[in-house]
Design a protein around this motif. Structure first.
Motif, PDB file in Angstrom:
ATOM      1  N   GLY A 219     -14.688  43.482 -12.459  1.00 14.51           N
ATOM      2  CA  GLY A 219     -14.182  43.188 -13.800  1.00 14.51           C
ATOM      3  C   GLY A 219     -13.913  41.720 -14.038  1.00 14.51           C
ATOM      4  O   GLY A 219     -13.256  41.361 -15.015  1.00 14.51           O
ATOM      5  N   VAL A 220     -14.416  40.872 -13.156  1.00 16.39           N
ATOM      6  CA  VAL A 220     -14.198  39.430 -13.294  1.00 16.39           C
ATOM      7  C   VAL A 220     -15.209  38.890 -14.310  1.00 16.39           C
ATOM      8  O   VAL A 220     -16.402  39.129 -14.213  1.00 16.39           O
ATOM      9  CB  VAL A 220     -14.373  38.714 -11.938  1.00 16.39           C
ATOM     10  N   LYS A 221     -14.709  38.164 -15.289  1.00 19.07           N
ATOM     11  CA  LYS A 221     -15.552  37.567 -16.317  1.00 19.07           C
ATOM     12  C   LYS A 221     -15.687  36.078 -16.025  1.00 19.07           C
ATOM     13  O   LYS A 221     -14.702  35.386 -15.802  1.00 19.07           O
ATOM     14  CB  LYS A 221     -14.941  37.746 -17.712  1.00 19.07           C
ATOM     15  N   ILE A 222     -16.919  35.616 -16.020  1.00 17.75           N
ATOM     16  CA  ILE A 222     -17.188  34.202 -15.784  1.00 17.75           C
ATOM     17  C   ILE A 222     -17.722  33.601 -17.062  1.00 17.75           C
ATOM     18  O   ILE A 222     -18.695  34.086 -17.624  1.00 17.75           O
ATOM     19  CB  ILE A 222     -18.206  34.007 -14.644  1.00 17.75           C
ATOM     20  N   GLN A 223     -17.053  32.552 -17.531  1.00 17.20           N
ATOM     21  CA  GLN A 223     -17.514  31.878 -18.741  1.00 17.20           C
ATOM     22  C   GLN A 223     -18.073  30.515 -18.381  1.00 17.20           C
ATOM     23  O   GLN A 223     -17.465  29.759 -17.639  1.00 17.20           O
ATOM     24  CB  GLN A 223     -16.362  31.710 -19.737  1.00 17.20           C
ATOM     25  N   LEU A 224     -19.240  30.249 -18.915  1.00 16.03           N
ATOM     26  CA  LEU A 224     -19.877  28.959 -18.648  1.00 16.03           C
ATOM     27  C   LEU A 224     -19.716  28.040 -19.845  1.00 16.03           C
ATOM     28  O   LEU A 224     -19.674  28.433 -20.951  1.00 16.03           O
ATOM     29  CB  LEU A 224     -21.345  29.153 -18.323  1.00 16.03           C
TER      30      LEU A 224
END
Length: 192
Positions: free
Chosen positions: A187-192
């Motif tokens: 459930g980890v969200k990575i935003q670039l």
């Protein structure tokens, strides 16, 4: 968030270090444990090289200092489990404590990432029944014997397979996609 990583002597070097560093990079606390060993004890990793012979060559990898004591882990503290490959699954699949750890994560439907020979432990734990997964090609019989459906990727492909809470891959070249799918399951969200 905490993730548990199983290990032991002759764990595949890349399949231990790369997931550990990927999780650390994201701020996820990773605890690496080995039965009958404590934090600070060392294990020997291995590098497995396919070099044209009928099987792979095994060379010593980097020594690794365990981060946590096996006897002290509290399973309810962990959001997921990583099971690398190498040679350690071959003998740890006979350790009921290791099998109970795997069963816990499947009983709770928590994310599990297994790669290469790591599927030998899952098969022995009885959690592959009715599931599909990938593994190193020489582990196909283990997957099938454990009631699983073997997903046949080329050994050194860049593929990972997801079935519910389980993400699996055939070998270390797939670590990037394998960990990407595991991180999604966490459930980890990575935003670039």
């Amino acid at each position: 968030m905490k993730v548990l990583i199983l290990s032991g002597d002759y764990v595949e070097d890349y399949e231990l270090y790369a997931p550990l560093k990927s999780l650390e990079m994201l701020g996820i606390e990773a605890h690496v444990v080995c039965p009958d060993k404590k934090a600070g004890d060392k294990i020997q990793t291995a590098l497995h090289i396919v070099d044209g012979w009928q099987t792979y060559t095994e060379l010593p990898g980097h020594p690794f200092e365990l981060t946590h004591t096996f006897a002290d882990i509290k399973l309810d503290e962990y959001a997921g489990l990583v099971v690398p490959g190498g040679r350690f699954p071959e003998y740890q699949r006979y350790d009921q404590r290791v099998l109970d750890i795997v069963k816990h994560f499947f009983d709770k439907n928590l994310p599990v990432a297994a790669i290469c020979h790591g599927l030998q432990i899952l098969s022995a734990a009885g959690v592959l029944q009715g599931r599909s997964c990938s593994a190193f090609p020489m582990c196909k019989l283990d997957v099938v014997a454990g009631g699983g459906k073997y997903v046949d990727f080329e050994a050194f492909s860049l593929n990972a397979h997801v079935d519910g809470n389980l993400v699996s891959a055939p070998a270390y070249p797939a670590i990037g996609v394998w960990m990407r799918e595991f991180i999604k399951l966490l459930g980890v969200k990575i935003q670039l």
